[in-house]
Design a protein around this motif. Structure first.
Motif, PDB file in Angstrom:
ATOM      1  N   GLY A 524       0.653  -1.074  -0.133  1.00 46.95           N
ATOM      2  CA  GLY A 524       0.071  -0.030  -0.239  1.00 46.95           C
ATOM      3  C   GLY A 524       0.868   1.243  -0.083  1.00 46.95           C
ATOM      4  O   GLY A 524       0.563   2.288  -0.784  1.00 46.95           O
ATOM      5  N   ARG A 525       1.830   1.331   0.843  1.00 40.59           N
ATOM      6  CA  ARG A 525       2.624   2.455   0.806  1.00 40.59           C
ATOM      7  C   ARG A 525       3.442   2.784  -0.522  1.00 40.59           C
ATOM      8  O   ARG A 525       3.684   3.813  -0.978  1.00 40.59           O
ATOM      9  N   TYR A 526       3.775   1.648  -1.295  1.00 45.59           N
ATOM     10  CA  TYR A 526       4.738   1.728  -2.516  1.00 45.59           C
ATOM     11  C   TYR A 526       3.725   2.201  -3.654  1.00 45.59           C
ATOM     12  O   TYR A 526       3.916   3.065  -4.398  1.00 45.59           O
ATOM     13  N   ALA A 527       2.208   1.754  -3.510  1.00 44.01           N
ATOM     14  CA  ALA A 527       1.453   2.213  -4.773  1.00 44.01           C
ATOM     15  C   ALA A 527       1.163   3.633  -4.391  1.00 44.01           C
ATOM     16  O   ALA A 527       0.890   4.460  -5.196  1.00 44.01           O
ATOM     17  N   ALA A 528       0.917   3.823  -3.023  1.00 40.98           N
ATOM     18  CA  ALA A 528       0.674   5.462  -2.764  1.00 40.98           C
ATOM     19  C   ALA A 528       1.455   6.340  -3.033  1.00 40.98           C
ATOM     20  O   ALA A 528       1.511   7.547  -3.702  1.00 40.98           O
ATOM     21  N   ALA A 529       2.884   5.898  -2.904  1.00 40.34           N
ATOM     22  CA  ALA A 529       4.154   6.867  -3.376  1.00 40.34           C
ATOM     23  C   ALA A 529       4.105   6.729  -4.597  1.00 40.34           C
ATOM     24  O   ALA A 529       4.441   7.921  -5.463  1.00 40.34           O
ATOM     25  N   VAL A 530       3.714   5.903  -5.533  1.00 39.25           N
ATOM     26  CA  VAL A 530       3.765   6.007  -7.110  1.00 39.25           C
ATOM     27  C   VAL A 530       2.633   6.927  -7.655  1.00 39.25           C
ATOM     28  O   VAL A 530       2.810   7.857  -8.274  1.00 39.25           O
ATOM     29  N   ILE A 531       1.335   6.684  -6.937  1.00 39.16           N
ATOM     30  CA  ILE A 531       0.372   7.548  -7.344  1.00 39.16           C
ATOM     31  C   ILE A 531       0.589   9.163  -6.966  1.00 39.16           C
ATOM     32  O   ILE A 531       0.091   9.747  -7.769  1.00 39.16           O
ATOM     33  N   GLN A 590      -0.555  -8.916  -7.397  1.00 42.23           N
ATOM     34  CA  GLN A 590      -1.237  -8.005  -8.602  1.00 42.23           C
ATOM     35  C   GLN A 590      -1.278  -6.567  -8.149  1.00 42.23           C
ATOM     36  O   GLN A 590      -1.035  -5.540  -8.657  1.00 42.23           O
ATOM     37  N   MET A 591      -1.496  -6.383  -6.974  1.00 41.69           N
ATOM     38  CA  MET A 591      -1.224  -4.938  -6.390  1.00 41.69           C
ATOM     39  C   MET A 591       0.017  -4.365  -6.673  1.00 41.69           C
ATOM     40  O   MET A 591      -0.017  -3.338  -6.987  1.00 41.69           O
ATOM     41  N   GLY A 592       0.959  -5.106  -6.285  1.00 39.78           N
ATOM     42  CA  GLY A 592       2.387  -4.544  -6.278  1.00 39.78           C
ATOM     43  C   GLY A 592       2.567  -4.345  -8.101  1.00 39.78           C
ATOM     44  O   GLY A 592       3.418  -3.390  -8.219  1.00 39.78           O
ATOM     45  N   ARG A 593       2.056  -5.080  -8.684  1.00 41.47           N
ATOM     46  CA  ARG A 593       2.317  -5.199 -10.160  1.00 41.47           C
ATOM     47  C   ARG A 593       1.591  -3.939 -10.924  1.00 41.47           C
ATOM     48  O   ARG A 593       2.042  -3.142 -11.763  1.00 41.47           O
ATOM     49  N   SER A 594       0.469  -3.656 -10.422  1.00 44.77           N
ATOM     50  CA  SER A 594      -0.364  -2.319 -10.834  1.00 44.77           C
ATOM     51  C   SER A 594       0.499  -1.085 -10.413  1.00 44.77           C
ATOM     52  O   SER A 594       0.768  -0.243 -11.222  1.00 44.77           O
ATOM     53  N   ALA A 595       0.977  -1.143  -9.301  1.00 44.87           N
ATOM     54  CA  ALA A 595       1.963   0.085  -8.963  1.00 44.87           C
ATOM     55  C   ALA A 595       3.133  -0.171  -9.775  1.00 44.87           C
ATOM     56  O   ALA A 595       3.622   1.171 -10.073  1.00 44.87           O
TER      57      ALA A 595
END
Length: 682
Positions: A524-531, A590-595
């Motif tokens: 979640g933190r990785y995806a949030a940092a990218v977005i 898949q969550m990490g892959r989307s990020a």
């Protein structure tokens, strides 16, 4: 898994021989160092001192084989010095049984806690306790004990000196780690041709990252091809994924897809060639066909939008990989700092103190192994078999913090001892070798041990058991002990280790939900940092994203390691079935892959910001924090804030196809995770 099946699986794992590349020159160097130490001590001081020095040199040789990125001479010196201290302290207390058992318990407890620092430290500490049980029987006074400790340290120093004088494949471990990472990406590129959403195991990249950390002195001596290749390889993976994925790349069928398949095949060839060159230190030779495929002008005319940008970036990154592999890259860039040992001491103390808590598996292991070793020593002393140290020596060598390794190594230890001790004792009782021949046979056994060190514990233990028999045969101590006596004591030590884990376990299965929650929070933190970077493209957020990505990879690898250990445990997971665990793992992947797909197309400086991305990033952080807590408490997570943020920015994200597609994939992964955990709870 039932106890019977768990024992069956761990027994098979312990007796398995793994095909690995042998390193005869390294084994020969270690055996030569042992021969020099034994021969010199035998000529100067006699067989008893020669045996002590041989144990120090042998243990230092084993330490060189441990998986560590520290310089090998340093490992040999540390192993010899620590064994010397252990031997001297053990001898001071050996005259009083109660005092020695107390010292043995303290020393073994500390060795058990050493696993919190790392596997290499844990193995060396356990080996020190095992060899200490033998070497304390050799001296006859405090002065001679100090002399024995000194020659043990000299044995380690000799092995360290030989590593310096006769290096074999200098920087070989670092070369292999980097080559493995490039080869893994080459395989990933080829798999993407047939499966556009194929998964990628980040462990080779993480190993390469660990290997890339160097001291300032090493940075000045490091080969040029090891300088920046890993950093470039890290950036290639998301580009490959975004080029192949239909959500942000080309359609699933058509001429664009055919061209992408050709590009992926060519990228795999280039990465394989670079990996081979780095592994062997040879020039890079790129096949002309692969180079032509990546340089075809028709490709840019055929593709448009994000796929076209991905192709341009992929070609540039592959050029950088080839330049770095040739040693033509920038040698003046920053490097990952590996702190010296003196700076690691405070961190090591903090790690050990962090394990002194209720429920810590390392603390349980320390208590378990200290109790077993003391019980084995007392039982071995009480039994009329002589040389009772075989039982506690077996226990401390086979016991590990997890169930599967302890049971597998117990079976392997018994099988290896049965063969090694049987053959060596038969040779001793039949041929009656003198001191010189016994020393020569011990050196030969040491060479065999070093040679098969990485092929499996059973094969290694055959050589170790025979080595101990021949070495102690030099002093005549083992002459009266038969094969059944030694095998019986070994079996006793293995059985005590198994019973201890059954009575006082530290199962990984009940902690799976905590590992899963940690991975969810990190993803979640990785995806949030990218977005969030889409909302402020002018800020240099690459370091924040990079830190979050590394944390997500660490959490994923920790989950996979825990799951692999839990599979062999004879206990059930409450609220998380195996099917639910597999589905949850797929959802988080898949969550990490989307990020990662969104990271592959981060907006450059001067791009138009997407203000709504900030709200989605904050909602994702809050929801994943709450969801991680729900997973730990066996509840089904919800994504109310994320859904509201997605609904609020449907208009704002138009014109950003990568961001929109990535957000949709992210929402699907979150729903899949909730469904998986809901099914598991039911």
């Amino acid at each position: 898994m039932t106890w019977l099946r768990a024992l069956k699986e761990t027994a098979r794992a312990g007796l398995r021989i793994e095909p690995r590349r042998l390193e005869p020159l390294v084994a020969l160097r270690g055996a030569a160092g042992l021969a020099v130490v034994v021969g010199g001590a035998l000529a100067l001081f006699g067989p008893v001192v020669a045996v002590s020095s041989a144990f120090g040199a042998f243990q230092a040789g084993i330490a060189v084989y441990q998986r560590s990125w520290r310089p090998r001479p340093l490992l040999a010196l540390a192993s010899g010095a620590s064994l010397a201290v252990s031997t001297f302290v053990g001898y001071l207390a050996a005259g009083n049984l109660a005092l020695f058992v107390a010292v043995l318990a303290l020393w073994t407890f500390a060795a058990g806690l050493a696993w919190s620092i790392g596997v290499t430290v844990g193995v060396i500490a356990a080996s020190n306790v095992a060899i200490m049980l033998i070497t304390i029987t050799l001296p006859t006074s405090v002065a001679t004990a100090a002399g024995h400790a000194a020659v043990i340290a000299v044995g380690g120093a000799v092995q360290a000196l030989l590593v310096l004088l006769f290096p074999v494949r200098r920087w070989g471990a670092q070369r292999d780690a980097l080559a493995d990472a490039l080869a893994a990406e080459a395989d990933y590129a080829r798999r993407l041709r047939h499966d556009p959403v194929a998964s990628f195991d980040p462990e080779p990249l993480m190993v390469a990252r660990s290997a890339a950390a160097v001291t300032p002195r090493q940075a000045r001596r490091r080969p040029a091809e090891l300088h920046g290749t890993r950093g470039v390889a890290e950036r290639i993976r998301p580009v490959l994924a975004s080029l192949a994925d239909p959500a942000v790349g080309v359609p699933e069928e058509g001429p664009e897809r055919d061209r992408v398949r050709e590009l992926l095949a060519a990228a795999g060839e280039v990465l394989d060639c670079a990996a081979h060159a780095i592994r062997h230190g040879t020039p890079v030779r790129i096949p002309p066909a692969a180079r032509a495929t990546l340089r075809t002008p028709d490709t840019l005319a055929l593709l448009a939008g994000p796929p076209r940008r991905a192709v341009i970036r992929l070609a540039a990154l592959l050029d950088d990989v080839v330049e770095e592999a040739r040693g033509e890259g920038d040698d003046e860039g920053p490097y990952r700092d590996r702190p010296p040992l003196r700076r690691l001491l405070p961190a090591a103390v903090r790690r050990v103190r962090g394990e002194l808590r209720r429920g810590s598996p390392v603390l349980r292991h320390a208590i378990r192994v200290s109790a077993v070793v003391c019980a084995g020593y007392l039982l071995g002393t009480a039994l009329p078999l002589g040389h009772g140290y075989w039982a506690p020596m077996t226990s401390v060598m086979v016991m590990r913090p997890d169930f599967s390794q302890t049971y597998a190594r117990s079976v392997a230890r018994f099988g290896g001892t049965l063969i090694g001790v049987g053959v060596a004792t038969a040779v001793v009782q039949t041929a009656h070798p003198d001191v010189l021949l016994s020393g020569l046979l011990a050196v030969v056994c040491a060479f065999g041990t070093y040679l098969v060190m990485r092929t499996g514990y059973a094969a290694t233990n055959v050589g170790i058991s025979a080595y101990v028999v021949f070495l102690l045969g030099m002093t005549g101590q083992e002459a009266g002990q038969t094969v059944p006596d030694r095998v019986l004591l070994t079996l006793l030590g293995g059985v005590l280790a198994m019973l201890a884990y059954a009575v006082y376990p530290a199962w990984e299965t009940p902690r799976l939900r905590y590992r899963l929650a940690d991975w969810l929070k990190a993803d979640g933190r990785y995806a949030a940092a990218v977005i969030e970077h889409y909302a402020r493209p002018g800020d240099p957020a690459s370091q924040e994203i990079r830190t979050a990505l590394i944390a997500a990879r660490d959490a994923r690898i920790a989950w996979q390691a825990a799951l692999a250990r839990a599979v062999h445990e004879p206990v059930r997971s409450r609220g998380l079935t195996r099917a639910a665990a597999e589905a949850a793992e797929h959802a988080l992947a898949q969550m990490g892959r989307s990020a990662m797909l969104m990271e592959a197309h981060l907006p450059e400086h001067g791009a138009v910001p997407v203000p709504a991305a900030r709200g989605l990033a904050e909602a994702l952080r809050q929801d994943t924090e709450r969801a991680a807590k729900a997973v730990r408490e066996r509840r089904v997570p919800s994504w109310d804030r994320v859904r509201a943020a997605l609904a609020a920015w449907e208009e704002a994200e138009r014109g950003h196809p990568v961001l929109g597609s990535g957000a949709e994939l992210l929402a699907e992964a979150l729903d899949e995770l909730a469904d998986a955990l809901g099914d598991g709870a039911r």
